[in-house]
Design an enzyme around this catalytic site. Structure first.
Site, PDB file in Angstrom:
ATOM      1  N   LYS A  92       0.955  -1.358   0.020  1.00  9.57           N
ATOM      2  CA  LYS A  92      -0.050  -0.167   0.046  1.00  9.57           C
ATOM      3  C   LYS A  92       0.301   1.068  -0.105  1.00  9.57           C
ATOM      4  CE  LYS A  92      -4.067  -1.814   1.912  1.00  9.57           C
ATOM      5  NZ  LYS A  92      -4.911  -2.024   3.662  1.00  9.57           N
ATOM      6  N   LYS A 116      -4.994 -10.724  -6.256  1.00 10.29           N
ATOM      7  CA  LYS A 116      -6.150 -11.059  -5.525  1.00 10.29           C
ATOM      8  C   LYS A 116      -7.217  -9.987  -5.520  1.00 10.29           C
ATOM      9  CE  LYS A 116      -5.841  -7.821  -1.119  1.00 10.29           C
ATOM     10  NZ  LYS A 116      -5.955  -7.192   0.106  1.00 10.29           N
ATOM     11  N   LYS A 165     -11.010  -4.017  -3.651  1.00 10.77           N
ATOM     12  CA  LYS A 165     -11.236  -2.265  -3.348  1.00 10.77           C
ATOM     13  C   LYS A 165     -10.657  -1.886  -4.597  1.00 10.77           C
ATOM     14  CE  LYS A 165     -13.529  -3.329   0.598  1.00 10.77           C
ATOM     15  NZ  LYS A 165     -12.979  -3.515   1.636  1.00 10.77           N
TER      16      LYS A 165
HETATM   17  P1  TYM Z   1     -10.772  -6.040   4.473  1.00 13.31           P
HETATM   18  O1  TYM Z   1     -12.061  -4.666   4.582  1.00 13.31           O
HETATM   19  O2  TYM Z   1      -9.573  -5.593   3.561  1.00 13.31           O
HETATM   20  O3  TYM Z   1     -11.189  -7.822   4.120  1.00 13.31           O
HETATM   21  C1  TYM Z   1     -11.905  -8.194   4.881  1.00 13.31           C
HETATM   22  C2  TYM Z   1     -11.837  -9.418   4.757  1.00 13.31           C
HETATM   23  O4  TYM Z   1     -12.211  -9.660   3.532  1.00 13.31           O
HETATM   24  C3  TYM Z   1     -10.602 -10.685   3.255  1.00 13.31           C
HETATM   25  N1  TYM Z   1     -10.691 -10.830   2.048  1.00 13.31           N
HETATM   26  C4  TYM Z   1     -10.825 -11.508   0.932  1.00 13.31           C
HETATM   27  N2  TYM Z   1     -10.513 -12.964   0.738  1.00 13.31           N
HETATM   28  C5  TYM Z   1     -10.167 -13.894  -0.188  1.00 13.31           C
HETATM   29  N3  TYM Z   1      -9.525 -13.126  -1.375  1.00 13.31           N
HETATM   30  C6  TYM Z   1      -9.712 -11.902  -1.660  1.00 13.31           C
HETATM   31  N4  TYM Z   1      -9.756 -11.440  -2.828  1.00 13.31           N
HETATM   32  C7  TYM Z   1     -10.001 -10.818  -0.618  1.00 13.31           C
HETATM   33  N5  TYM Z   1      -9.900  -9.791  -0.392  1.00 13.31           N
HETATM   34  C8  TYM Z   1     -10.083  -9.612   0.895  1.00 13.31           C
HETATM   35  C9  TYM Z   1      -8.943  -9.702   4.121  1.00 13.31           C
HETATM   36  O5  TYM Z   1      -8.510 -11.324   4.519  1.00 13.31           O
HETATM   37  C10 TYM Z   1     -10.736  -9.798   5.392  1.00 13.31           C
HETATM   38  O6  TYM Z   1     -10.491 -11.095   5.921  1.00 13.31           O
HETATM   39  N6  TYM Z   1      -7.282  -5.517   8.434  1.00 13.31           N
HETATM   40  C11 TYM Z   1      -7.981  -5.807   8.308  1.00 13.31           C
HETATM   41  C12 TYM Z   1      -9.549  -5.672   8.709  1.00 13.31           C
HETATM   42  C13 TYM Z   1      -9.635  -5.850  10.094  1.00 13.31           C
HETATM   43  C14 TYM Z   1      -9.658  -6.759  11.265  1.00 13.31           C
HETATM   44  C15 TYM Z   1      -9.506  -6.464  12.309  1.00 13.31           C
HETATM   45  C16 TYM Z   1      -9.898  -8.698  10.873  1.00 13.31           C
HETATM   46  C17 TYM Z   1      -9.043  -4.654  10.929  1.00 13.31           C
HETATM   47  N7  TYM Z   1      -9.309  -5.152  12.561  1.00 13.31           N
HETATM   48  C18 TYM Z   1      -9.085  -7.863  13.960  1.00 13.31           C
HETATM   49  C19 TYM Z   1      -9.445  -9.102  11.714  1.00 13.31           C
HETATM   50  C20 TYM Z   1      -9.295  -8.957  13.208  1.00 13.31           C
HETATM   51  C21 TYM Z   1      -8.909  -5.925   6.826  1.00 13.31           C
HETATM   52  O7  TYM Z   1      -8.477  -4.267   6.066  1.00 13.31           O
HETATM   53  O8  TYM Z   1      -9.828  -6.453   5.872  1.00 13.31           O
END
Ligand code: TYM
Length: 345
Positions: free
Chosen positions: A126, A207, A210
């Site tokens: 990022k 992957k 967004k």
């Molecule tokens: P975020 O908002 O980017 O994504 C949310 C969840 O979606 C999963 N994900 C995917 N899984 C499969 N294929 C993909 N292409 C794909 N893109 C996204 C992510 O792995 C995630 O589970 N840092 C985290 C948010 C967060 C969090 C936490 C998660 C903040 N605190 C504590 C777990 C525990 C994030 O940016 O997810």
């Protein structure tokens, strides 16, 4: 397919599960759903579950217009409900409604090496892409560790891209426990096997995300015609055989993984079913299955969004469930590190 986790999801009635999603857009994409939120809905039956919208994290890359962030947060709740997360069985809340997350994060930041934070691949990716690299982007995984440890969560259902952050969380928990005595549960990642990394339709080496161009991303709130068009234009591989081979056939394998997960069947069954057929037939089937899922999903989101006050009540109720757990952990941690307890007069 069972997810990878070192503890079985069904070992204890009271196993605590926690996860979060950033409200960084108006629609979850299918990777978010298949990699994460689908599992959230499945886990709420047998576990004590906490799910939150990581609105603090949503400021790390762009600072959206305040009204936009508010709208995204409510819409993210509506999508969790549409995915089957039930506020009567799950605590659903906003990260910003529970001050303990940032209170714990500070202590964990002071236990994290600067180089250790800088090695996180998501930070590197990022920050390489962004014009502005905030300190918040660097400390983001530490706040994520606080999100998890503050609830003493055993399992964290996430996609593959979060594995390194969970590893950091485990290291920080172990480091704190070794320095100050047993305080934190050391959590496990709970990662589905087949849909842990849904790939971008236009670039099946990356992957789905967004932050990539929209043509490669299946947003669950896209119009059915848009979803169909994106799937029909998905990049496939050379040859014409339908085989699951992520190395040499990433595009076709990705379509198979999406179809299997959306239609609750196995990739092996699909490979047998499509034997002798071409990529076109596979794309038609994927488009039909995705639209059949996305249409009622979008209807449920619209229905929920028609009553924002009810969403706010759900969030208030979730925060009331989360806050006492978070406050107890912060009080314990602050005492252990030696902060003088405030005298209550
Ligand atoms: P975020 O908002 O980017 O994504 C949310 C969840 O979606 C999963 N994900 C995917 N899984 C499969 N294929 C993909 N292409 C794909 N893109 C996204 C992510 O792995 C995630 O589970 N840092 C985290 C948010 C967060 C969090 C936490 C998660 C903040 N605190 C504590 C777990 C525990 C994030 O940016 O997810």
């Amino acid at each position: 397919m069972p997810p990878t986790s070192s503890t079985s999801p069904a070992t204890s009635q009271r196993t605590r599960v926690l996860s979060g999603i950033q409200p960084t857009s108006l629609s979850q994409h299918i990777g978010n759903y298949l990699g994460a939120t689908k599992q959230w809905a499945e886990l709420q039956d047998d576990h004590e579950v906490f799910f939150f919208l990581a609105d603090l994290h949503a400021l790390t890359v762009e600072a959206p217009e305040p009204a936009v962030l508010t709208q995204r947060s409510r819409q993210a709740v509506a999508q969790l409900l549409a995915a089957g997360v039930d506020p009567d069985r799950s605590a659903i809340f906003l990260q910003s409604h529970v001050p303990g997350h940032t209170q714990l994060s500070w202590v964990l930041e002071c236990l994290t090496g600067y180089g250790e934070a800088g090695r996180m691949t998501q930070f590197k990716d990022k920050s390489a892409r962004g014009e502005r690299v905030s300190v918040g982007l660097l400390t983001y995984p530490i706040l994520q560790a606080a999100d998890i440890l503050i609830y003493q969560a055993h399992q964290v259902p996430v996609g593959e891209d979060q594995r390194q952050h969970i590893e950091l969380t485990r290291n920080l928990a172990q480091r704190f426990n070794a320095r100050y005595g047993e305080t934190f549960v050391v959590p496990d990642a709970y990662i589905p096997k087949a849909s842990a990394k849904i790939l971008d339709l236009q670039d099946p080496t990356a992957k789905m995300s967004k932050s990539l161009p929209d043509a490669g991303t299946l947003n669950l709130l896209d119009d059915p015609a848009v979803l169909t068009k994106k799937i029909k234009r998905a990049v496939t591989d050379t040859g014409s055989e339908i085989r699951f081979d992520p190395q040499t056939k990433p595009g076709v394998s990705n379509l198979l993984a999406i179809l299997a997960a959306v239609s609750s069947t196995t990739i092996d069954t699909l490979v047998g079913q499509f034997d002798g057929q071409g990529y076109g037939a596979l794309k038609v089937a994927v488009a039909e299955a995705v639209v059949a899922f996305a249409e009622p999903f979008a209807t449920r989101v619209r229905e929920t969004m028609a009553d924002p006050a009810e969403i706010d009540r759900i969030l208030a109720r979730g925060a009331e469930q989360a806050r006492p757990v978070a406050e107890a952990t912060v009080a314990d941690v602050y005492e252990r590190v030696g902060f003088l307890p405030p005298l209550r007069t």
